[in-house]
Motif scaffolding. Structure first.
Motif, PDB file in Angstrom:
ATOM      1  N   VAL A 119       0.755  -1.413  -0.172  1.00  0.00           N
ATOM      2  CA  VAL A 119       0.407  -0.378   0.311  1.00  0.00           C
ATOM      3  C   VAL A 119       0.836   1.454  -0.160  1.00  0.00           C
ATOM      4  O   VAL A 119       1.343   1.051   0.874  1.00  0.00           O
ATOM      5  N   ALA A 120       0.669   2.093  -0.978  1.00  0.00           N
ATOM      6  CA  ALA A 120       1.173   3.302  -0.991  1.00  0.00           C
ATOM      7  C   ALA A 120      -0.159   4.206  -0.891  1.00  0.00           C
ATOM      8  O   ALA A 120      -0.822   4.016  -1.678  1.00  0.00           O
ATOM      9  N   ALA A 121       0.178   5.626  -0.158  1.00  0.00           N
ATOM     10  CA  ALA A 121      -1.013   6.727  -0.649  1.00  0.00           C
ATOM     11  C   ALA A 121      -0.202   7.826   0.394  1.00  0.00           C
ATOM     12  O   ALA A 121       0.580   8.152   0.527  1.00  0.00           O
ATOM     13  N   TRP A 122      -1.071   8.759  -0.130  1.00  0.00           N
ATOM     14  CA  TRP A 122      -1.575  10.395   0.350  1.00  0.00           C
ATOM     15  C   TRP A 122      -2.338   9.585   1.706  1.00  0.00           C
ATOM     16  O   TRP A 122      -3.990  10.103   1.627  1.00  0.00           O
ATOM     17  N   MET A 123      -2.270  10.143   3.060  1.00  0.00           N
ATOM     18  CA  MET A 123      -3.058  10.206   4.320  1.00  0.00           C
ATOM     19  C   MET A 123      -3.662  11.805   4.850  1.00  0.00           C
ATOM     20  O   MET A 123      -1.751  11.775   5.295  1.00  0.00           O
ATOM     21  N   GLY A 149      -3.031   3.142  -3.132  1.00  0.00           N
ATOM     22  CA  GLY A 149      -2.175   2.468  -4.310  1.00  0.00           C
ATOM     23  C   GLY A 149      -2.293   1.157  -3.633  1.00  0.00           C
ATOM     24  O   GLY A 149      -1.694   0.746  -2.457  1.00  0.00           O
ATOM     25  N   VAL A 150      -2.551   0.004  -4.075  1.00  0.00           N
ATOM     26  CA  VAL A 150      -2.488  -1.098  -3.494  1.00  0.00           C
ATOM     27  C   VAL A 150      -2.367  -2.023  -4.566  1.00  0.00           C
ATOM     28  O   VAL A 150      -2.631  -2.062  -5.930  1.00  0.00           O
ATOM     29  N   CYS A 181       4.225   4.205   2.896  1.00  0.00           N
ATOM     30  CA  CYS A 181       4.379   3.245   1.633  1.00  0.00           C
ATOM     31  C   CYS A 181       4.810   2.743   2.451  1.00  0.00           C
ATOM     32  O   CYS A 181       5.321   2.244   4.217  1.00  0.00           O
ATOM     33  N   GLY A 182       3.570   1.413   2.817  1.00  0.00           N
ATOM     34  CA  GLY A 182       3.975  -0.125   3.898  1.00  0.00           C
ATOM     35  C   GLY A 182       3.277  -1.611   2.975  1.00  0.00           C
ATOM     36  O   GLY A 182       2.749  -1.402   1.638  1.00  0.00           O
ATOM     37  N   VAL A 183       3.896  -2.212   4.012  1.00  0.00           N
ATOM     38  CA  VAL A 183       2.820  -3.722   3.689  1.00  0.00           C
ATOM     39  C   VAL A 183       2.437  -4.435   4.625  1.00  0.00           C
ATOM     40  O   VAL A 183       2.789  -4.048   6.127  1.00  0.00           O
ATOM     41  N   GLY A 184       1.319  -5.268   4.153  1.00  0.00           N
ATOM     42  CA  GLY A 184       0.743  -5.955   5.130  1.00  0.00           C
ATOM     43  C   GLY A 184       0.548  -7.205   5.298  1.00  0.00           C
ATOM     44  O   GLY A 184      -0.179  -7.475   3.797  1.00  0.00           O
TER      45      GLY A 184
END
Length: 491
Positions: A283-287, A425-426, A339-342
């Motif tokens: 997952v990357a994002a604008w939060m 973005g997933v 940016c991250g991973v789950g």
């Protein structure tokens, strides 16, 4: 000057040859006037392969066309520029604001993405939506290509503080997309080895938090990647293959939704909606973050700093010396590029290479608790910037934030950070792959099974590395079975 005009679907390609001087620019303007009279036209490509001279008059024509197309939510792409024309644009300070491509094919691919964005915005209200206890989700289709999580190094080497120069890899900014890990910047090892810290690359930029005791983050946005400044890292996770889906999330919870609960929602929706979801999300994002809670690594995980008790830096006896965990929000009401991973532990993770899971996540049931997932997310933190109501292109949003908003910080996000709104973005990760290609670093000695076992044997609790790994993976499998049984009983 000769000008040709060809239409390819919704895009017009204008080919030019000769000199775009005062006379040539005048001829080009006549052609553009007729073409732009069609107000539905939003994308144009200038093929400049045969142009050998460009003047200020030509630049004015380019800028004027670009502005008209932007007002139509379209774009202008330039391709196949000779070195002289490229240098003229560079001298005029224009290259950073123009869409310049080496070939016509690349330009057309870019303009196709612009058309897709316009169509997605036009169909915004008809997009799939979902309401949940935590908020509202809207789904925008992305790329169909299979996505990978590329892994360099091993997180176990970080947690056991056994990094040395042989385990450092270097990578150019143009090689990075969306990644997290441990890293730093510097020309020689003395510049970065003892200050390695948490890092994120997003949208061609890098933010990192040196472990030099000052607790201040650095952020570098290269305007021209010459390869002279390299990212140094012993451990990195990179999202590869694009985003399969884009998701707009709006929290309905007072004060925002915790990152932990947001991922739970994503996991649940993915299990229901996506056949390509196997258990790991990139997952990357604008939060928009109302409360940012951070976890900070305070020492570089190099061998020289390894704990004398030989235990991991995450062990309770060492943890307070190595990590600082916020109990109060470090930042409030900020914009974050994340940016991250789950990892959803309720899924059958046997579809993934187990050594890849071991290297990427350091799977330890004792740290997973009863949450049922493992999260690893980093953020570049900016002053709050207005987020549009409608978005369909994460790359563009990331570039806008990094270029326009004021950088504040870089942190590893704790799971209790609160999100009020996000554009995600997933990537539905199909494969975990070791990433050595494209990295400039080399080990002092060839990496082989014998050498790897020797390295681990020096500090392992078991006499042989295979036994150690088998024990960990067996323990992880037992945890998975217990977790699945718990979920089954709830059903």
């Amino acid at each position: 000057m000769e000008i040709t005009v060809r239409r390819h679907g919704d895009t017009v390609v204008i080919g030019m040859s000769g000199r775009i001087d005062a006379f040539g620019a005048g001829e080009l303007e006549k052609t553009l006037k007729n073409i732009l009279a069609d107000e539905e036209l939003a994308c144009i490509a200038f093929d400049m392969a045969d142009v050998r001279y460009l003047s200020s008059a030509g630049i004015r024509s380019i800028v004027r066309t670009m502005k008209i197309l932007h007002r139509r939510n379209g774009a202008l792409a330039l391709c196949a520029l000779c070195s002289y024309c490229r240098n003229v644009l560079d001298t005029a300070g224009m290259t950073s604001s123009l869409n310049i491509f080496a070939t016509r094919s690349e330009a057309m691919t870019f303009l196709q993405s612009v058309h897709w964005e316009r169509q997605a915005l036009d169909n915004w209200e008809s997009m799939e939506t979902a309401d949940s206890p935590i908020g509202k989700f809207r789904f925008v289709p992305g790329e169909n290509s299979p996505c990978e999580l590329k892994v360099i190094g091993s997180i176990a080497d970080i947690f056991h503080s056994r990094i040395d120069e042989s385990r450092i890899f270097s990578r150019g900014f143009s090689q990075t997309e969306y990644s997290i890990g441990v890293g730093g910047l510097g020309e020689v090892p003395d510049d970065y080895m003892k200050v390695l810290g948490s890092m994120i690359t997003i949208g061609g930029t890098m933010a990192w938090l040196p472990t030099d005791g000052h607790d201040l983050a650095d952020f570098l946005v290269p305007r021209n990647d010459t390869g002279s400044v390299m990212i140094r890292t012993p451990f990195n996770l990179t999202l590869s293959g694009g985003f399969n889906e884009y998701i707009m999330f709006e929290s309905t919870e007072e004060g925002g939704t915790t990152l932990d609960r947001l991922y739970r929602g994503l996991f649940l929706l993915s299990r229901r909606r996506r056949r390509d979801f196997k258990g790991v999300l990139g997952v990357a994002a604008w939060m928009q973050v109302s409360e940012l809670m951070a976890g900070t690594m305070m020492r570089s995980p190099v061998r020289e700093f390894a704990p004398e008790n030989k235990k991991a830096i995450t062990d309770p006896v060492n943890s307070d010396e190595w990590f600082k965990r916020d109990v109060l929000p470090r930042h409030r009401d900020v914009s974050c590029l994340t940016c991250g991973v789950g990892v959803d532990l309720s899924c059958d993770l046997s579809v993934y290479d187990q050594s890849g899971l071991y290297n990427a996540f350091y799977i330890d049931p004792a740290t997973a608790g009863d949450r049922g997932h493992i999260l690893n997310n980093h953020a570049a933190v900016f002053e709050q910037m207005h987020m549009p109501e409608k978005m369909v292109c994460l790359d563009k949003m990331v570039r806008d934030v990094s270029a326009k908003a004021e950088f504040k910080d870089m942190r590893k996000l704790r799971d209790n950070s609160r999100v009020t709104r996000a554009f995600l973005g997933v990537s539905y990760i199909r494969k975990l792959a070791r990433d050595d290609a494209g990295w400039q670093g080399t080990a002092e000695i060839p990496v082989s099974r014998t050498i790897a076992e020797k390295r681990y044997r020096e500090e392992a609790e078991f006499p042989l590395v295979p036994q150690k790994r088998e024990a960990e993976l067996n323990k992880f499998q037992r945890f998975l079975e217990a977790q699945q049984a718990k979920l089954g009983s709830q059903d």
